[in-house]
Design a protein around this motif. Structure first.
Motif, PDB file in Angstrom:
ATOM      1  N   MET A 164       0.790  -1.292   0.013  1.00  0.00           N
ATOM      2  CA  MET A 164      -0.058   0.023   0.038  1.00  0.00           C
ATOM      3  C   MET A 164       0.673   1.173   0.001  1.00  0.00           C
ATOM      4  SD  MET A 164      -2.865   1.298   2.882  1.00  0.00           S
ATOM      5  CE  MET A 164      -1.617   1.172   4.144  1.00  0.00           C
ATOM      6  N   LEU A 165       2.091   1.209   1.058  1.00  0.00           N
ATOM      7  CA  LEU A 165       2.745   2.651   0.982  1.00  0.00           C
ATOM      8  C   LEU A 165       3.598   2.730  -0.473  1.00  0.00           C
ATOM      9  CD1 LEU A 165       3.857   2.026   4.483  1.00  0.00           C
ATOM     10  CD2 LEU A 165       2.046   3.646   3.888  1.00  0.00           C
ATOM     11  N   GLY A 166       3.717   1.602  -0.928  1.00  0.00           N
ATOM     12  CA  GLY A 166       4.720   1.860  -2.007  1.00  0.00           C
ATOM     13  C   GLY A 166       4.108   1.889  -3.386  1.00  0.00           C
ATOM     14  N   THR A 167       2.771   1.652  -3.637  1.00  0.00           N
ATOM     15  CA  THR A 167       2.099   1.904  -4.850  1.00  0.00           C
ATOM     16  C   THR A 167       0.735   2.615  -4.937  1.00  0.00           C
ATOM     17  OG1 THR A 167       0.727  -0.329  -4.301  1.00  0.00           O
ATOM     18  CG2 THR A 167       2.994  -0.646  -5.352  1.00  0.00           C
ATOM     19  N   LEU A 168       0.134   2.946  -3.851  1.00  0.00           N
ATOM     20  CA  LEU A 168      -1.036   3.417  -3.678  1.00  0.00           C
ATOM     21  C   LEU A 168      -0.987   4.922  -3.580  1.00  0.00           C
ATOM     22  CD1 LEU A 168      -3.298   1.300  -1.784  1.00  0.00           C
ATOM     23  CD2 LEU A 168      -2.975   1.112  -4.280  1.00  0.00           C
ATOM     24  N   ARG A 169      -1.992   5.807  -4.516  1.00  0.00           N
ATOM     25  CA  ARG A 169      -1.861   7.213  -3.963  1.00  0.00           C
ATOM     26  C   ARG A 169      -2.543   7.513  -2.599  1.00  0.00           C
ATOM     27  NH1 ARG A 169      -4.921   6.634  -8.589  1.00  0.00           N
ATOM     28  NH2 ARG A 169      -6.748   7.296  -7.323  1.00  0.00           N
ATOM     29  N   ALA A 170      -2.449   8.549  -2.290  1.00  0.00           N
ATOM     30  CA  ALA A 170      -2.883   9.038  -0.746  1.00  0.00           C
ATOM     31  C   ALA A 170      -4.376   8.843  -0.749  1.00  0.00           C
ATOM     32  CB  ALA A 170      -2.812  10.453  -0.670  1.00  0.00           C
ATOM     33  N   ASP A 171      -5.325   9.125  -1.696  1.00  0.00           N
ATOM     34  CA  ASP A 171      -6.676   8.850  -1.709  1.00  0.00           C
ATOM     35  C   ASP A 171      -6.925   7.359  -1.671  1.00  0.00           C
ATOM     36  OD1 ASP A 171      -6.025   8.425  -3.967  1.00  0.00           O
ATOM     37  OD2 ASP A 171      -7.890   9.494  -5.149  1.00  0.00           O
ATOM     38  N   GLU A 172      -6.081   6.583  -2.248  1.00  0.00           N
ATOM     39  CA  GLU A 172      -6.325   5.273  -2.324  1.00  0.00           C
ATOM     40  C   GLU A 172      -6.103   4.752  -0.889  1.00  0.00           C
ATOM     41  OE1 GLU A 172      -5.349   3.838  -7.044  1.00  0.00           O
ATOM     42  OE2 GLU A 172      -3.806   4.337  -5.578  1.00  0.00           O
ATOM     43  N   ARG A 173      -4.922   5.111  -0.394  1.00  0.00           N
ATOM     44  CA  ARG A 173      -4.324   4.430   0.818  1.00  0.00           C
ATOM     45  C   ARG A 173      -5.621   4.825   1.989  1.00  0.00           C
ATOM     46  NH1 ARG A 173       1.828   6.707   1.334  1.00  0.00           N
ATOM     47  NH2 ARG A 173       2.427   5.985  -0.753  1.00  0.00           N
ATOM     48  N   VAL A 174      -6.178   5.761   1.997  1.00  0.00           N
ATOM     49  CA  VAL A 174      -7.343   6.093   2.886  1.00  0.00           C
ATOM     50  C   VAL A 174      -8.643   5.239   2.870  1.00  0.00           C
ATOM     51  CG1 VAL A 174      -8.955   8.069   3.657  1.00  0.00           C
ATOM     52  CG2 VAL A 174      -6.551   8.499   3.084  1.00  0.00           C
ATOM     53  N   ALA A 175      -9.085   5.000   1.463  1.00  0.00           N
ATOM     54  CA  ALA A 175      -9.989   4.146   1.099  1.00  0.00           C
ATOM     55  C   ALA A 175      -9.559   2.955   1.650  1.00  0.00           C
ATOM     56  CB  ALA A 175     -10.184   4.490  -0.280  1.00  0.00           C
ATOM     57  N   ALA A 176      -8.417   2.501   1.302  1.00  0.00           N
ATOM     58  CA  ALA A 176      -8.208   0.887   1.618  1.00  0.00           C
ATOM     59  C   ALA A 176      -8.195   0.903   3.134  1.00  0.00           C
ATOM     60  CB  ALA A 176      -6.712   0.611   1.225  1.00  0.00           C
ATOM     61  N   LEU A 177      -7.838   1.721   4.035  1.00  0.00           N
ATOM     62  CA  LEU A 177      -7.924   1.672   5.327  1.00  0.00           C
ATOM     63  C   LEU A 177      -9.277   1.685   5.759  1.00  0.00           C
ATOM     64  CD1 LEU A 177      -6.575   1.671   8.187  1.00  0.00           C
ATOM     65  CD2 LEU A 177      -6.437   4.455   8.272  1.00  0.00           C
ATOM     66  N   LEU A 178     -10.125   2.506   5.271  1.00  0.00           N
ATOM     67  CA  LEU A 178     -11.689   2.261   5.735  1.00  0.00           C
ATOM     68  C   LEU A 178     -12.159   1.045   5.545  1.00  0.00           C
ATOM     69  CD1 LEU A 178     -12.576   5.808   4.662  1.00  0.00           C
ATOM     70  CD2 LEU A 178     -11.901   5.228   7.184  1.00  0.00           C
ATOM     71  N   LEU A 179     -11.889   0.558   4.014  1.00  0.00           N
ATOM     72  CA  LEU A 179     -12.342  -0.807   3.783  1.00  0.00           C
ATOM     73  C   LEU A 179     -11.764  -2.008   4.698  1.00  0.00           C
ATOM     74  CD1 LEU A 179     -12.240  -0.156  -0.360  1.00  0.00           C
ATOM     75  CD2 LEU A 179     -14.475  -0.308   1.208  1.00  0.00           C
ATOM     76  N   ASP A 180     -10.589  -1.807   4.962  1.00  0.00           N
ATOM     77  CA  ASP A 180      -9.735  -2.664   5.706  1.00  0.00           C
ATOM     78  C   ASP A 180     -10.539  -2.965   7.169  1.00  0.00           C
ATOM     79  OD1 ASP A 180      -7.710  -4.983   6.336  1.00  0.00           O
ATOM     80  OD2 ASP A 180      -7.127  -3.233   7.825  1.00  0.00           O
ATOM     81  N   LEU A 181     -10.651  -1.933   7.558  1.00  0.00           N
ATOM     82  CA  LEU A 181     -11.509  -1.736   9.073  1.00  0.00           C
ATOM     83  C   LEU A 181     -12.944  -2.384   8.918  1.00  0.00           C
ATOM     84  CD1 LEU A 181     -10.305   1.846  10.530  1.00  0.00           C
ATOM     85  CD2 LEU A 181      -9.560  -0.573  11.426  1.00  0.00           C
ATOM     86  N   SER A 182     -13.648  -2.001   8.159  1.00  0.00           N
ATOM     87  CA  SER A 182     -14.828  -2.414   7.858  1.00  0.00           C
ATOM     88  C   SER A 182     -14.846  -3.916   7.613  1.00  0.00           C
ATOM     89  CB  SER A 182     -15.585  -1.642   6.386  1.00  0.00           C
ATOM     90  OG  SER A 182     -16.913  -2.465   6.164  1.00  0.00           O
ATOM     91  N   GLY A 183     -14.161  -4.493   6.965  1.00  0.00           N
ATOM     92  CA  GLY A 183     -14.097  -5.923   6.800  1.00  0.00           C
ATOM     93  C   GLY A 183     -13.613  -6.703   7.989  1.00  0.00           C
ATOM     94  N   ARG A 184     -12.829  -6.102   8.622  1.00  0.00           N
ATOM     95  CA  ARG A 184     -12.167  -6.862   9.971  1.00  0.00           C
ATOM     96  C   ARG A 184     -13.403  -6.722  10.983  1.00  0.00           C
ATOM     97  NH1 ARG A 184      -6.676  -3.912  11.457  1.00  0.00           N
ATOM     98  NH2 ARG A 184      -6.665  -5.141  13.111  1.00  0.00           N
ATOM     99  N   LEU A 185     -14.176  -5.640  11.052  1.00  0.00           N
ATOM    100  CA  LEU A 185     -15.244  -5.443  12.045  1.00  0.00           C
ATOM    101  C   LEU A 185     -16.480  -6.525  11.643  1.00  0.00           C
ATOM    102  CD1 LEU A 185     -15.280  -1.573  12.645  1.00  0.00           C
ATOM    103  CD2 LEU A 185     -14.814  -3.516  14.361  1.00  0.00           C
ATOM    104  N   THR A 186     -16.674  -6.739  10.402  1.00  0.00           N
ATOM    105  CA  THR A 186     -17.694  -7.513   9.867  1.00  0.00           C
ATOM    106  C   THR A 186     -17.443  -8.907  10.211  1.00  0.00           C
ATOM    107  OG1 THR A 186     -18.321  -6.067   7.957  1.00  0.00           O
ATOM    108  CG2 THR A 186     -18.954  -8.364   7.869  1.00  0.00           C
ATOM    109  N   ARG A 187     -16.000  -9.393  10.191  1.00  0.00           N
ATOM    110  CA  ARG A 187     -15.776 -10.667  10.503  1.00  0.00           C
ATOM    111  C   ARG A 187     -15.789 -10.984  11.789  1.00  0.00           C
ATOM    112  NH1 ARG A 187     -11.725  -9.469   6.524  1.00  0.00           N
ATOM    113  NH2 ARG A 187     -10.366  -8.803   7.934  1.00  0.00           N
ATOM    114  N   ARG A 188     -15.780 -10.059  12.748  1.00  0.00           N
ATOM    115  CA  ARG A 188     -16.045 -10.082  14.025  1.00  0.00           C
ATOM    116  C   ARG A 188     -17.430 -10.015  14.526  1.00  0.00           C
ATOM    117  NH1 ARG A 188     -11.165  -8.348  13.233  1.00  0.00           N
ATOM    118  NH2 ARG A 188      -9.458  -8.864  14.481  1.00  0.00           N
TER     119      ARG A 188
END
Length: 246
Positions: A164-188
């Motif tokens: 993520m740090l090496g390939t994504l733009r700033a807005d892509e990183r923020v979106a990826a973080l929000l989606l990752d957190l959403s997925g982790r919470l859903t699995r719980r």
């Protein structure tokens, strides 16, 4: 910041501050190894010394502390950080850990913790003395496989962060973080479309490798596009497909 590591692990015969009952824990299906018999669960509960409360801002362990305990987050959230090497006192956020996650695995390397673990909110952790856990791994194959799975999960997570740090733009990183957190919470079993983001904007920037200002502007832009709605720490995702398309 306060630290609890020095007094975190009482002797096995000492009374637990809060008893840890894996069989009745709401996270048992996420946290416990698959295939454990009822006898194995009882054996694992005996390995866990107690569940310890941690206040917001309290430090569970610090860089250089002796690795003698594994931790499982029972409730709340904890960030792991390291100090930057240039001596300016800044901290680099390395990870955000939620209920059900394991902490302290980096201590396997040389017997010392390689980061600070700081509570982002009032939380609680289960304490598992390593010497007892190691014996349980030898006695129960499912627990040993669970340890390998946890270590593998951390490797995958770190690899994804590096990518993520090496390939994504700033807005892509923020979106990826929000989606990752959403997925982790859903699995719980929690709501994945609305959650409190305990990381500060500064912490988000540190974790994502961008500035606080960039984080704030990006979140405002997402809100203007109707992708999310923010109210302080509360994040509500309105358009998952739109976030994925960033």
């Amino acid at each position: 910041m306060q630290t609890i590591h020095e007094t975190s692990v009482p002797l096995p015969s000492a009374p637990s501050r809060h008893a840890a009952h894996c069989s009745t824990c709401a996270l048992r299906h996420y946290c416990l190894p698959q295939g454990l018999s009822s006898e194995d669960v009882v054996r694992l509960q005996k390995v866990i010394v107690n569940a310890r409360a941690i206040k917001r801002g309290e430090t569970l362990f610090r860089v250089g502390d002796t690795f003698d305990t594994l931790y499982a987050i029972r409730s709340g959230s904890i960030k792991t950080v390291v100090s930057t090497s240039n001596g300016n006192g800044r901290e680099q956020v390395m990870g955000l850990h939620l209920s059900g996650d394991a902490l302290g695995l980096e201590g396997f390397d040389n017997g010392r913790h390689a980061c600070h673990a700081i509570a982002l909110e009032d939380s609680s952790v289960c304490l598992i003395p390593y010497v007892h856990f190691e014996r349980s791994c030898r006695e129960t194959g499912a627990i040993q496989r669970r340890l390998l799975q946890l270590m593998s999960r951390e490797m995958v997570r770190k690899t994804a962060q590096t990518l993520m740090l090496g390939t994504l733009r700033a807005d892509e990183r923020v979106a990826a973080l929000l989606l990752d957190l959403s997925g982790r919470l859903t699995r719980r079993g929690y709501a994945g479309n609305e959650f409190n983001l305990r990381l500060t904007r500064d912490d988000m920037g540190s974790f994502l490798g961008i500035t606080l200002e960039t984080v704030s502007r990006t979140l405002s832009r997402f809100q203007a596009k109707g992708l999310i709605n923010t109210n302080g720490k509360l994040i509500r995702i309105l358009d998952f497909d739109g976030l994925r398309a960033i």
